[in-house]
Design a protein around this motif. Structure first.
Motif, PDB file in Angstrom:
ATOM      1  N   LEU A  58       0.841  -0.991  -0.049  1.00 14.21           N
ATOM      2  CA  LEU A  58      -0.076  -0.055  -0.041  1.00 14.21           C
ATOM      3  C   LEU A  58       0.805   1.293   0.166  1.00 14.21           C
ATOM      4  O   LEU A  58       0.530   1.983  -0.749  1.00 14.21           O
ATOM      5  CB  LEU A  58      -0.925  -0.102   1.296  1.00 14.21           C
ATOM      6  CG  LEU A  58      -1.745   1.222   1.321  1.00 14.21           C
ATOM      7  CD1 LEU A  58      -2.974   1.322   0.147  1.00 14.21           C
ATOM      8  CD2 LEU A  58      -2.802   1.086   2.588  1.00 14.21           C
ATOM      9  N   PHE A  59       1.916   1.177   0.744  1.00 11.33           N
ATOM     10  CA  PHE A  59       2.816   2.222   0.969  1.00 11.33           C
ATOM     11  C   PHE A  59       3.632   2.672  -0.558  1.00 11.33           C
ATOM     12  O   PHE A  59       3.757   3.579  -0.922  1.00 11.33           O
ATOM     13  CB  PHE A  59       3.841   2.112   1.943  1.00 11.33           C
ATOM     14  CG  PHE A  59       4.901   3.441   2.236  1.00 11.33           C
ATOM     15  CD1 PHE A  59       4.386   4.423   2.718  1.00 11.33           C
ATOM     16  CD2 PHE A  59       6.266   3.113   1.606  1.00 11.33           C
ATOM     17  CE1 PHE A  59       5.160   5.652   2.675  1.00 11.33           C
ATOM     18  CE2 PHE A  59       6.989   4.371   1.900  1.00 11.33           C
ATOM     19  CZ  PHE A  59       6.567   5.512   2.462  1.00 11.33           C
ATOM     20  N   ARG A  60       4.146   1.228  -1.176  1.00  9.73           N
ATOM     21  CA  ARG A  60       4.734   1.556  -2.233  1.00  9.73           C
ATOM     22  C   ARG A  60       3.828   2.261  -3.504  1.00  9.73           C
ATOM     23  O   ARG A  60       4.524   2.946  -4.211  1.00  9.73           O
ATOM     24  CB  ARG A  60       5.262   0.200  -2.644  1.00  9.73           C
ATOM     25  CG  ARG A  60       5.807   0.042  -4.170  1.00  9.73           C
ATOM     26  CD  ARG A  60       6.928   0.788  -4.330  1.00  9.73           C
ATOM     27  NE  ARG A  60       7.698   0.667  -5.540  1.00  9.73           N
ATOM     28  CZ  ARG A  60       7.518   1.563  -6.564  1.00  9.73           C
ATOM     29  NH1 ARG A  60       6.538   2.682  -6.126  1.00  9.73           N
ATOM     30  NH2 ARG A  60       7.944   1.483  -7.720  1.00  9.73           N
ATOM     31  N   ILE A  61       2.474   1.804  -3.416  1.00 12.75           N
ATOM     32  CA  ILE A  61       1.591   2.239  -4.510  1.00 12.75           C
ATOM     33  C   ILE A  61       1.354   3.577  -4.248  1.00 12.75           C
ATOM     34  O   ILE A  61       1.301   4.520  -5.074  1.00 12.75           O
ATOM     35  CB  ILE A  61       0.145   1.418  -4.411  1.00 12.75           C
ATOM     36  CG1 ILE A  61       0.200   0.000  -4.870  1.00 12.75           C
ATOM     37  CG2 ILE A  61      -0.820   2.175  -5.244  1.00 12.75           C
ATOM     38  CD1 ILE A  61      -0.801  -0.981  -4.310  1.00 12.75           C
ATOM     39  N   ARG A  62       1.250   4.103  -3.095  1.00 16.00           N
ATOM     40  CA  ARG A  62       0.976   5.527  -2.665  1.00 16.00           C
ATOM     41  C   ARG A  62       2.144   6.358  -3.217  1.00 16.00           C
ATOM     42  O   ARG A  62       1.982   7.408  -3.657  1.00 16.00           O
ATOM     43  CB  ARG A  62       0.553   5.593  -1.214  1.00 16.00           C
ATOM     44  CG  ARG A  62      -0.825   5.116  -0.976  1.00 16.00           C
ATOM     45  CD  ARG A  62      -1.028   5.230   0.708  1.00 16.00           C
ATOM     46  NE  ARG A  62      -2.657   5.172   0.684  1.00 16.00           N
ATOM     47  CZ  ARG A  62      -3.093   4.617   2.198  1.00 16.00           C
ATOM     48  NH1 ARG A  62      -2.010   4.611   3.159  1.00 16.00           N
ATOM     49  NH2 ARG A  62      -4.176   4.476   2.454  1.00 16.00           N
ATOM     50  N   LYS A  63       3.354   5.913  -2.733  1.00 16.70           N
ATOM     51  CA  LYS A  63       4.567   6.720  -3.005  1.00 16.70           C
ATOM     52  C   LYS A  63       4.586   6.776  -4.428  1.00 16.70           C
ATOM     53  O   LYS A  63       5.067   7.815  -5.255  1.00 16.70           O
ATOM     54  CB  LYS A  63       5.743   5.906  -2.547  1.00 16.70           C
ATOM     55  CG  LYS A  63       5.971   6.017  -1.177  1.00 16.70           C
ATOM     56  CD  LYS A  63       6.005   7.313  -0.805  1.00 16.70           C
ATOM     57  CE  LYS A  63       7.239   8.233  -0.906  1.00 16.70           C
ATOM     58  NZ  LYS A  63       7.392   9.567  -0.280  1.00 16.70           N
ATOM     59  N   GLU A  64       4.067   5.698  -5.265  1.00 19.74           N
ATOM     60  CA  GLU A  64       4.233   5.745  -6.987  1.00 19.74           C
ATOM     61  C   GLU A  64       3.338   6.882  -7.341  1.00 19.74           C
ATOM     62  O   GLU A  64       3.647   7.686  -8.100  1.00 19.74           O
ATOM     63  CB  GLU A  64       3.864   4.277  -7.446  1.00 19.74           C
ATOM     64  CG  GLU A  64       4.048   4.270  -9.099  1.00 19.74           C
ATOM     65  CD  GLU A  64       5.340   4.281  -9.498  1.00 19.74           C
ATOM     66  OE1 GLU A  64       5.657   4.521 -10.670  1.00 19.74           O
ATOM     67  OE2 GLU A  64       6.259   3.890  -8.820  1.00 19.74           O
ATOM     68  N   TRP A  65       2.254   7.039  -6.755  1.00 16.37           N
ATOM     69  CA  TRP A  65       1.180   7.950  -7.291  1.00 16.37           C
ATOM     70  C   TRP A  65       1.567   9.229  -6.748  1.00 16.37           C
ATOM     71  O   TRP A  65       1.444  10.411  -7.617  1.00 16.37           O
ATOM     72  CB  TRP A  65      -0.077   7.607  -6.730  1.00 16.37           C
ATOM     73  CG  TRP A  65      -0.892   6.328  -7.326  1.00 16.37           C
ATOM     74  CD1 TRP A  65      -1.655   5.769  -6.687  1.00 16.37           C
ATOM     75  CD2 TRP A  65      -0.386   5.416  -8.125  1.00 16.37           C
ATOM     76  NE1 TRP A  65      -1.892   4.338  -6.867  1.00 16.37           N
ATOM     77  CE2 TRP A  65      -1.185   4.458  -7.982  1.00 16.37           C
ATOM     78  CE3 TRP A  65       0.501   5.559  -9.114  1.00 16.37           C
ATOM     79  CZ2 TRP A  65      -1.006   3.256  -8.919  1.00 16.37           C
ATOM     80  CZ3 TRP A  65       0.563   4.674 -10.062  1.00 16.37           C
ATOM     81  CH2 TRP A  65      -0.230   3.292 -10.003  1.00 16.37           C
ATOM     82  N   GLU A  66       2.296   9.435  -5.805  1.00 19.44           N
ATOM     83  CA  GLU A  66       3.126  10.675  -5.233  1.00 19.44           C
ATOM     84  C   GLU A  66       4.012  11.493  -6.152  1.00 19.44           C
ATOM     85  O   GLU A  66       3.960  12.442  -6.545  1.00 19.44           O
ATOM     86  CB  GLU A  66       3.388  10.479  -3.927  1.00 19.44           C
ATOM     87  CG  GLU A  66       4.194  11.955  -3.303  1.00 19.44           C
ATOM     88  CD  GLU A  66       4.818  11.583  -2.176  1.00 19.44           C
ATOM     89  OE1 GLU A  66       4.413  12.274  -1.121  1.00 19.44           O
ATOM     90  OE2 GLU A  66       5.525  10.678  -1.946  1.00 19.44           O
TER      91      GLU A  66
END
Length: 226
Positions: A120-128
């Protein structure tokens, strides 16, 4: 290729089960249930063969009719649906497929239901950093005509450590990244229903390919699978 179908009689049985959700009724009609269960399993297996024509599927799981009532206020003992999930094979293939057959409530779903904390953190960082590739995929007319908008639970505000003014906060605050498509009973009992589901699942591939790439690399684009 197998072409089993969901019958009108199966939907009628599930309706009766909903109205008579007791162990006594179910025991009395268990032979009939077994016939419809076998039909549903044949349908799910027929769909499995179709999925294998364009994806690598590791596992088909057909869910039991019995409800787990231990921690539920609803103590009715049985579900009134037939459902199954399909897991993709290999660490480099992420995402999954789900099929739910229920009178006046049938749907299919796909995507990422409960990402682990690290994912979840990895996905959010990608969209950031950049969500343009994702938006290009999910905003395409062809994609939207099948799957509509991304669904799933989300936070009311930004996750800890993320800027609530981020232009991609609508994606970052999501906790699930799924797509859902509903079907009428008429569509469910149509002879081409399995083929229709297969075509819909095939349309999700660009999204799966992107998400799989994100979840198997670090923020520098280096593989995490080596």
């Amino acid at each position: 290729m197998l072409n089993p179908v969901i019958t009108k009689e199966t939907l009628q049985f599930l309706n009766e089960l909903k109205k008579n959700n007791t162990r006594e009724w179910f025991t009395e009609h268990k032979k009939t249930f077994k016939v419809h269960e076998a039909n549903a399993k044949a349908f799910f297996n027929g769909l499995l063969e179709r999925l294998k024509s364009h994806d690598e599927i590791e596992k088909l799981k057909v869910f039991r009719i019995y409800r787990d009532v231990r921690f539920s206020k609803d103590k009715t003992p049985y579900k009134f649906n037939f459902s199954a999930s399909y897991s993709r094979a290999g660490a480099h293939r992420r995402g999954g497929y789900y099929v739910h057959i229920q009178p006046e409530g049938s749907f299919i779903a796909t995507g990422f239901w409960a990402p682990e904390k690290e994912d979840l953190f990895r996905i959010r960082k990608e969209w950031e950093i950049d969500a343009s590739e994702l938006r290009t995929i999910i905003d395409k007319k062809e994609f939207k005509s099948v799957w509509g908008e991304m669904a799933g639970e989300e936070l009311k505000t930004s996750p800890k450590g993320f800027n609530k003014e981020d232009p991609n906060i609508d994606l970052i605050r999501k906790k699930q990244f799924i797509f859902v498509k509903n079907f009428t009973d008429k569509e469910v009992i149509a002879p081409d229903f399995a083929e229709k589901i297969n075509d819909d699942f095939k349309a999700i591939r660009p999204y799966f390919d992107l998400m799989s790439s994100v979840l198997t690399t670090n923020l520098n684009g280096e593989s995490l699978l080596d």
